[in-house]
Design an enzyme around this catalytic site. Structure first.
Site, mmCIF file in Angstrom:
data_model
loop_
_atom_site.group_PDB
_atom_site.id
_atom_site.type_symbol
_atom_site.label_atom_id
_atom_site.label_comp_id
_atom_site.label_asym_id
_atom_site.label_seq_id
_atom_site.Cartn_x
_atom_site.Cartn_y
_atom_site.Cartn_z
ATOM 1 C CD GLU A 32 53.247 79.396 83.745
ATOM 2 O OE1 GLU A 32 53.675 77.973 84.325
ATOM 3 O OE2 GLU A 32 53.863 80.788 82.929
ATOM 4 C CB SER A 66 78.572 70.746 82.221
ATOM 5 O OG SER A 66 77.928 72.093 81.946
ATOM 6 C CB ALA A 120 65.076 81.741 79.588
ATOM 7 N N GLY A 121 62.832 80.386 81.854
ATOM 8 C CA GLY A 121 62.273 79.933 81.942
ATOM 9 C C GLY A 121 61.634 79.403 80.924
ATOM 10 C CB SER A 124 67.732 74.624 80.914
ATOM 11 O OG SER A 124 67.852 74.834 82.007
ATOM 12 C CD GLU A 157 63.679 71.441 89.523
ATOM 13 O OE1 GLU A 157 64.529 72.235 90.340
ATOM 14 O OE2 GLU A 157 64.154 70.977 88.221
ATOM 15 C CG ASP A 169 58.468 73.449 84.419
ATOM 16 O OD1 ASP A 169 57.532 73.445 83.975
ATOM 17 O OD2 ASP A 169 59.607 74.087 85.265
ATOM 18 C CE1 TYR A 221 57.548 77.202 91.515
ATOM 19 C CE2 TYR A 221 58.075 76.304 93.432
ATOM 20 C CZ TYR A 221 57.248 76.346 91.659
ATOM 21 O OH TYR A 221 56.648 75.181 90.876
HETATM 22 C C1 GLA Z 1 58.266 76.151 87.071
HETATM 23 C C2 GLA Z 1 58.001 75.366 87.922
HETATM 24 C C3 GLA Z 1 56.410 74.392 87.716
HETATM 25 C C4 GLA Z 1 55.943 75.526 87.977
HETATM 26 C C5 GLA Z 1 55.855 77.029 87.019
HETATM 27 C C6 GLA Z 1 54.727 78.213 86.861
HETATM 28 O O1 GLA Z 1 58.800 76.491 85.951
HETATM 29 O O2 GLA Z 1 58.750 73.965 88.102
HETATM 30 O O3 GLA Z 1 56.132 73.564 88.337
HETATM 31 O O4 GLA Z 1 55.178 75.576 88.912
HETATM 32 O O5 GLA Z 1 57.136 77.446 87.355
HETATM 33 O O6 GLA Z 1 53.809 77.263 86.606
#
Ligand code: GLA
Length: 378
Positions: A32, A66, A120-121, A124, A157, A169, A221
């Site tokens: 991560e 949407s 939720a990580g 999406s 992004e 992702d 972030y």
């Molecule tokens: C988000 C970012 C990814 C990565 C994670 C952490 O999901 O989009 O690129 O940095 O956080 O691992």
């Protein structure tokens, strides 16, 4: 995924039929905040994602609906046409990033929906970007390779959504393969598929969603990323990847305590991904789990991207004898990913729900996921 609903809404809005494309969200077993440091990640695509029905409309305008938000947006394809709604900016960003790479596209109609929980990580947003990048590549016959499709999502992004994310992702969403995790080297971009079947070895993977909305847009972030870049620059390196603790300690007095701790986490995490891959080759799930806990507390104490609720869930997991538990994804909320022996599963879920509800007034959501294929036409 409710494809019939998408078909129905598309027909209601546009009185015609289009073609269907889908892309998944992802889990990440370990690794991560390593992607933007040129390190390793270990994600897999899941059986939850986004799907869109799309049809070219012969104009220079995109008309997008949407289904989940019941919101509609119309926008052109020039830079000045950027829509206001944040969900529409993902689609607009993908269009613009394709155009910047020389891709000739034109207007289309679309209705889309998803079953990957927002915030939720589970990425999406990457699922949405990959759905449209893959669809437009196909419908306009652009011949863009799959790595570039992932980069189009990542640049979206960066340039349209304000998150300086890494590539994990979007990579996972495009390259996912059923039954496999992928170890990606984010410096060389080489990757390897690893068969992943914990059930065969008596384990389950389950996500517990704290329902604390995680929001990567904004500074936290990007701040973490900036810390890592500062330390890498001090070390005379492009990326933190490959730096050792001895090298970091040698510059300790020249960097802030905060940057030091963040870099310490990243250096440790790089080794943990490699350890986990080795452990999986021996079916040693207990070592996998130990590293997951180390990641959790590193993300919490050193990288400071956890929150009280996620620390609580990891602690309860440990007390229930769960083999591994940690925050998944960028942090600041969302889910923990848990590796639990099948015989402990029911007790763990019941205990986590009860104790979390006593403390926070609601239960965590429980998601079981199946490792699935990446971006595709339906
Ligand atoms: C988000 C970012 C990814 C990565 C994670 C952490 O999901 O989009 O690129 O940095 O956080 O691992």
């Amino acid at each position: 995924m409710n494809v019939e609903l998408i078909n129905q809404k598309f027909f209601e809005k546009f009185a015609t039929k289009g073609e269907l494309f889908t892309s998944p969200g992802r889990i990440n077993l370990i690794g991560e905040h390593t992607d933007y440091n040129g390190g390793f990640v270990f994600p897999g695509a899941i059986d939850k994602g986004m799907a869109a029905e799309i049809k070219l409309n012969g104009t220079e305008k995109v008309r997008a609906y949407s289904v989940d938000l019941d919101d509609y947006a119309e926008f052109g394809l020039e830079e000045a046409d950027a829509p206001k709604a944040s969900w529409a900016r993902y689609i607009f960003g993908v269009c613009r990033e394709i155009q910047k790479r020389g891709g000739k596209i034109a207007g289309f109609d679309t209705a889309f929906a998803g079953d990957v929980p927002l915030g939720a990580g589970m990425s999406s947003s990457a699922a949405l970007e990959s759905t449209f990048a893959n669809a437009l590549n196909d419908l306009f016959d652009l011949g863009i390779d799959r790595f570039e499709l992932a980069r189009i999502g990542q640049s979206t992004e960066h340039n349209y959504c304000g998150v300086k994310c890494g590539i994990m992702d979007q990579f996972a969403s495009v390259f996912g393969k059923a039954g496999h995790l992928m170890r990606l080297d984010c410096r060389s971009m080489e990757f390897e598929y690893f068969p992943f079947d914990p059930e065969k070895h008596g384990y389950k993977v389950v996500l517990l969603d704290s329902v604390v909305k995680h929001e990567l847009v904004g500074s936290p972030y990007n701040d973490r990323r900036a810390s890592c870049e500062r330390v890498a620059a001090k070390l005379g390196q492009e990326f933190l990847r490959g730096a050792t603790m001895a090298q970091l300690d040698a510059i300790k007095s020249e960097i802030s305590e905060e940057d030091y701790k963040r870099a310490r986490y990243v250096i440790g995490e790089e080794q943990r991904v490699l350890d986990v891959c080795e452990a999986l080759k021996r079916d040693d799930y207990e070592t996998v789990g130990k590293r997951m806990y180390e990641t959790h507390w590193g993300m919490s104490k050193d990288y400071e991207v956890s929150c009280e609720e996620l620390d609580f869930l990891a602690t309860v997991a440990e007390e229930c004898g769960v083999s591994g538990s940690r925050i998944m994804g960028g942090g600041f909320g969302g889910c923990t990913i848990n590796l639990v022996k099948a015989e402990r599963y029911d007790d763990f879920i019941a205990t986590a729900k009860k104790r979390f509800a006593e403390k926070y007034g609601h239960e965590p959501k429980v998601y079981q996921v199946v490792i699935s294929d990446g971006a595709r036409r339906l």
